[in-house]
Design a protein around this motif. Sequence first.
Motif, PDB file in Angstrom:
ATOM      1  N   CYS A  78       0.829  -1.206   0.000  1.00 19.70           N
ATOM      2  CA  CYS A  78       0.000   0.000   0.000  1.00 19.70           C
ATOM      3  C   CYS A  78       0.868   1.263   0.000  1.00 19.70           C
ATOM      4  O   CYS A  78       0.501   2.274  -0.605  1.00 19.70           O
ATOM      5  CB  CYS A  78      -0.929   0.000   1.213  1.00 19.70           C
ATOM      6  N   GLU A  79       1.995   1.196   0.658  1.00 21.21           N
ATOM      7  CA  GLU A  79       2.864   2.376   0.728  1.00 21.21           C
ATOM      8  C   GLU A  79       3.653   2.598  -0.558  1.00 21.21           C
ATOM      9  O   GLU A  79       3.821   3.744  -0.992  1.00 21.21           O
ATOM     10  CB  GLU A  79       3.811   2.244   1.922  1.00 21.21           C
ATOM     11  N   ASN A  80       4.151   1.512  -1.190  1.00 17.87           N
ATOM     12  CA  ASN A  80       4.932   1.764  -2.418  1.00 17.87           C
ATOM     13  C   ASN A  80       4.051   1.812  -3.671  1.00 17.87           C
ATOM     14  O   ASN A  80       4.383   2.487  -4.639  1.00 17.87           O
ATOM     15  CB  ASN A  80       6.068   0.744  -2.589  1.00 17.87           C
ATOM     16  N   ARG A  81       2.906   1.094  -3.654  1.00 19.02           N
ATOM     17  CA  ARG A  81       1.852   1.218  -4.664  1.00 19.02           C
ATOM     18  C   ARG A  81       2.282   0.872  -6.090  1.00 19.02           C
ATOM     19  O   ARG A  81       1.567   1.180  -7.048  1.00 19.02           O
ATOM     20  CB  ARG A  81       1.224   2.621  -4.625  1.00 19.02           C
ATOM     21  N   GLN A  82       3.420   0.230  -6.264  1.00 21.06           N
ATOM     22  CA  GLN A  82       3.889  -0.076  -7.621  1.00 21.06           C
ATOM     23  C   GLN A  82       3.001  -1.112  -8.313  1.00 21.06           C
ATOM     24  O   GLN A  82       2.573  -0.908  -9.455  1.00 21.06           O
ATOM     25  CB  GLN A  82       5.342  -0.555  -7.576  1.00 21.06           C
ATOM     26  N   LYS A  83       2.720  -2.205  -7.625  1.00 23.41           N
ATOM     27  CA  LYS A  83       1.880  -3.243  -8.230  1.00 23.41           C
ATOM     28  C   LYS A  83       0.456  -2.748  -8.403  1.00 23.41           C
ATOM     29  O   LYS A  83      -0.213  -3.095  -9.381  1.00 23.41           O
ATOM     30  CB  LYS A  83       1.907  -4.509  -7.384  1.00 23.41           C
ATOM     31  N   ILE A  84       0.005  -1.944  -7.468  1.00 20.89           N
ATOM     32  CA  ILE A  84      -1.340  -1.381  -7.572  1.00 20.89           C
ATOM     33  C   ILE A  84      -1.453  -0.514  -8.815  1.00 20.89           C
ATOM     34  O   ILE A  84      -2.395  -0.643  -9.602  1.00 20.89           O
ATOM     35  CB  ILE A  84      -1.677  -0.554  -6.311  1.00 20.89           C
ATOM     36  N   SER A  85      -0.496   0.366  -9.011  1.00 23.39           N
ATOM     37  CA  SER A  85      -0.518   1.274 -10.161  1.00 23.39           C
ATOM     38  C   SER A  85      -0.446   0.509 -11.473  1.00 23.39           C
ATOM     39  O   SER A  85      -1.183   0.812 -12.422  1.00 23.39           O
ATOM     40  CB  SER A  85       0.657   2.265 -10.080  1.00 23.39           C
ATOM     41  N   THR A 121     -17.938  -2.790  13.486  1.00 23.96           N
ATOM     42  CA  THR A 121     -18.086  -1.664  12.566  1.00 23.96           C
ATOM     43  C   THR A 121     -17.057  -0.577  12.838  1.00 23.96           C
ATOM     44  O   THR A 121     -16.418  -0.052  11.907  1.00 23.96           O
ATOM     45  CB  THR A 121     -19.507  -1.071  12.681  1.00 23.96           C
ATOM     46  N   VAL A 122     -16.871  -0.247  14.101  1.00 28.46           N
ATOM     47  CA  VAL A 122     -15.927   0.818  14.469  1.00 28.46           C
ATOM     48  C   VAL A 122     -14.493   0.402  14.164  1.00 28.46           C
ATOM     49  O   VAL A 122     -13.714   1.165  13.587  1.00 28.46           O
ATOM     50  CB  VAL A 122     -16.081   1.187  15.962  1.00 28.46           C
ATOM     51  N   LEU A 123     -14.125  -0.828  14.541  1.00 33.72           N
ATOM     52  CA  LEU A 123     -12.754  -1.287  14.308  1.00 33.72           C
ATOM     53  C   LEU A 123     -12.473  -1.400  12.815  1.00 33.72           C
ATOM     54  O   LEU A 123     -11.387  -1.021  12.348  1.00 33.72           O
ATOM     55  CB  LEU A 123     -12.521  -2.630  14.998  1.00 33.72           C
ATOM     56  N   ARG A 124     -13.424  -1.916  12.046  1.00 34.87           N
ATOM     57  CA  ARG A 124     -13.248  -2.014  10.597  1.00 34.87           C
ATOM     58  C   ARG A 124     -12.982  -0.636   9.995  1.00 34.87           C
ATOM     59  O   ARG A 124     -12.078  -0.480   9.166  1.00 34.87           O
ATOM     60  CB  ARG A 124     -14.489  -2.630   9.954  1.00 34.87           C
ATOM     61  N   GLN A 125     -13.743   0.366  10.397  1.00 42.86           N
ATOM     62  CA  GLN A 125     -13.560   1.698   9.842  1.00 42.86           C
ATOM     63  C   GLN A 125     -12.207   2.290  10.229  1.00 42.86           C
ATOM     64  O   GLN A 125     -11.551   2.947   9.408  1.00 42.86           O
ATOM     65  CB  GLN A 125     -14.686   2.625  10.298  1.00 42.86           C
ATOM     66  N   LYS A 126     -11.767   2.041  11.455  1.00 47.15           N
ATOM     67  CA  LYS A 126     -10.454   2.538  11.876  1.00 47.15           C
ATOM     68  C   LYS A 126      -9.337   1.901  11.051  1.00 47.15           C
ATOM     69  O   LYS A 126      -8.356   2.568  10.684  1.00 47.15           O
ATOM     70  CB  LYS A 126     -10.245   2.232  13.367  1.00 47.15           C
ATOM     71  N   ILE A 127      -9.481   0.617  10.743  1.00 47.02           N
ATOM     72  CA  ILE A 127      -8.462  -0.076   9.947  1.00 47.02           C
ATOM     73  C   ILE A 127      -8.485   0.419   8.505  1.00 47.02           C
ATOM     74  O   ILE A 127      -7.432   0.616   7.892  1.00 47.02           O
ATOM     75  CB  ILE A 127      -8.676  -1.602  10.026  1.00 47.02           C
ATOM     76  N   ARG A 132      -5.974   3.600   4.158  1.00 48.77           N
ATOM     77  CA  ARG A 132      -6.023   4.786   3.302  1.00 48.77           C
ATOM     78  C   ARG A 132      -4.826   5.695   3.552  1.00 48.77           C
ATOM     79  O   ARG A 132      -4.287   6.304   2.615  1.00 48.77           O
ATOM     80  CB  ARG A 132      -7.331   5.543   3.541  1.00 48.77           C
ATOM     81  N   ALA A 133      -4.390   5.771   4.792  1.00 43.64           N
ATOM     82  CA  ALA A 133      -3.203   6.566   5.111  1.00 43.64           C
ATOM     83  C   ALA A 133      -1.966   5.947   4.466  1.00 43.64           C
ATOM     84  O   ALA A 133      -1.107   6.658   3.927  1.00 43.64           O
ATOM     85  CB  ALA A 133      -3.023   6.672   6.624  1.00 43.64           C
ATOM     86  N   TRP A 134      -1.847   4.615   4.524  1.00 41.04           N
ATOM     87  CA  TRP A 134      -0.729   3.936   3.860  1.00 41.04           C
ATOM     88  C   TRP A 134      -0.730   4.235   2.359  1.00 41.04           C
ATOM     89  O   TRP A 134       0.314   4.382   1.740  1.00 41.04           O
ATOM     90  CB  TRP A 134      -0.819   2.426   4.049  1.00 41.04           C
ATOM     91  N   LEU A 135      -1.936   4.331   1.794  1.00 40.80           N
ATOM     92  CA  LEU A 135      -2.094   4.578   0.357  1.00 40.80           C
ATOM     93  C   LEU A 135      -2.005   6.057   0.006  1.00 40.80           C
ATOM     94  O   LEU A 135      -2.134   6.419  -1.171  1.00 40.80           O
ATOM     95  CB  LEU A 135      -3.444   4.043  -0.113  1.00 40.80           C
ATOM     96  N   ASN A 136      -1.809   6.904   1.016  1.00 44.37           N
ATOM     97  CA  ASN A 136      -1.805   8.348   0.808  1.00 44.37           C
ATOM     98  C   ASN A 136      -3.118   8.804   0.165  1.00 44.37           C
ATOM     99  O   ASN A 136      -3.148   9.728  -0.649  1.00 44.37           O
ATOM    100  CB  ASN A 136      -0.611   8.775  -0.064  1.00 44.37           C
ATOM    101  N   ASN A 137      -4.207   8.089   0.518  1.00 44.19           N
ATOM    102  CA  ASN A 137      -5.554   8.388   0.030  1.00 44.19           C
ATOM    103  C   ASN A 137      -5.704   8.300  -1.491  1.00 44.19           C
ATOM    104  O   ASN A 137      -6.615   8.898  -2.069  1.00 44.19           O
ATOM    105  CB  ASN A 137      -6.011   9.767   0.518  1.00 44.19           C
ATOM    106  N   GLU A 138      -4.847   7.517  -2.119  1.00 41.68           N
ATOM    107  CA  GLU A 138      -4.963   7.287  -3.558  1.00 41.68           C
ATOM    108  C   GLU A 138      -5.817   6.055  -3.834  1.00 41.68           C
ATOM    109  O   GLU A 138      -5.975   5.187  -2.981  1.00 41.68           O
ATOM    110  CB  GLU A 138      -3.576   7.114  -4.184  1.00 41.68           C
ATOM    111  N   PHE A 139      -6.355   5.979  -5.057  1.00 42.87           N
ATOM    112  CA  PHE A 139      -7.060   4.798  -5.578  1.00 42.87           C
ATOM    113  C   PHE A 139      -8.336   4.444  -4.812  1.00 42.87           C
ATOM    114  O   PHE A 139      -8.804   3.307  -4.895  1.00 42.87           O
ATOM    115  CB  PHE A 139      -6.129   3.567  -5.574  1.00 42.87           C
ATOM    116  N   GLN A 140      -8.931   5.376  -4.091  1.00 46.07           N
ATOM    117  CA  GLN A 140     -10.058   5.030  -3.232  1.00 46.07           C
ATOM    118  C   GLN A 140     -11.267   4.484  -3.985  1.00 46.07           C
ATOM    119  O   GLN A 140     -11.999   3.634  -3.463  1.00 46.07           O
ATOM    120  CB  GLN A 140     -10.455   6.226  -2.375  1.00 46.07           C
ATOM    121  N   ASP A 141     -11.485   4.941  -5.212  1.00 43.02           N
ATOM    122  CA  ASP A 141     -12.621   4.449  -5.990  1.00 43.02           C
ATOM    123  C   ASP A 141     -12.366   3.057  -6.562  1.00 43.02           C
ATOM    124  O   ASP A 141     -13.289   2.427  -7.090  1.00 43.02           O
ATOM    125  CB  ASP A 141     -12.934   5.412  -7.144  1.00 43.02           C
TER     126      ASP A 141
END
Length: 229
Positions: A78-85, A121-127, A132-141
């Motif tokens: 999630c942090e390097n995002r190379q394979k994701i991209s 529900t609360v724990l899932r949302q926190k995770i 999303r922070a690891w992803l720098n909020n990219e690719f959310q859609d």
Amino acid sequence: MDGGTFRSRSTKFLKMKIGIICEGHTDRAVIANILKGLKGIDSSQIVPLRPDNSKDETDLSTNPIDSFGGWHAVKEECENRQKISRFLSIEGQDIIIVQIDSAESDDYEVSKPVKDNNYSTVLRQKIIEKIRAWLNNEFQDDLIYAVAIEEIEAWVLTIYDTKNSANSADPKAKLNRVLAGRRIKYNHDWEGFLSISDQFSKRKNFTKGKYPNYNQSLADFCQDVEDKL
């Protein structure tokens, strides 16, 4: 809708590829069965980004335990995002599923909330917010979050036990006990978890509302799959 339009959409769906980043091969096996049951997605349409699929074919023949993933690997990707991209840059590859268990959330700096009716529900949302922070909020859609509370074994438990599996302090141990009681033997590898979660691959079990009723995080994942695929 005319027949030509229906056929073109069906063909497009059959060609669609789903990327998966998960803690281990066993987690991907469970998710593969769920995708088949909910959407008819074949295993050939699933692309393992983490752990690498080559290890299914080679390393797992001699070392069946999930030793090539864990939450560290999910965080790293999630942090390097190379394979994701790379994956999302190809037409027909529009969705990636990110899987992680909550059992070790303290280790990746997500504190567990009070265990009340909203715990899952609360724990899932926190995770999800941490991912999303690891992803720098990219690719959310382009993402679906498979956050298993506490472990993905709790999801599998819903096949064999009609109690709320999210309340189990150690779903892995409970699953072992339940399966042993039914004289079901399995290996802790891709094939083993594909076998014990096979009931997820049948659409009728979801249309009856069977399994999601016994685990909120499973229900949330299934809803996201229905919404995005």
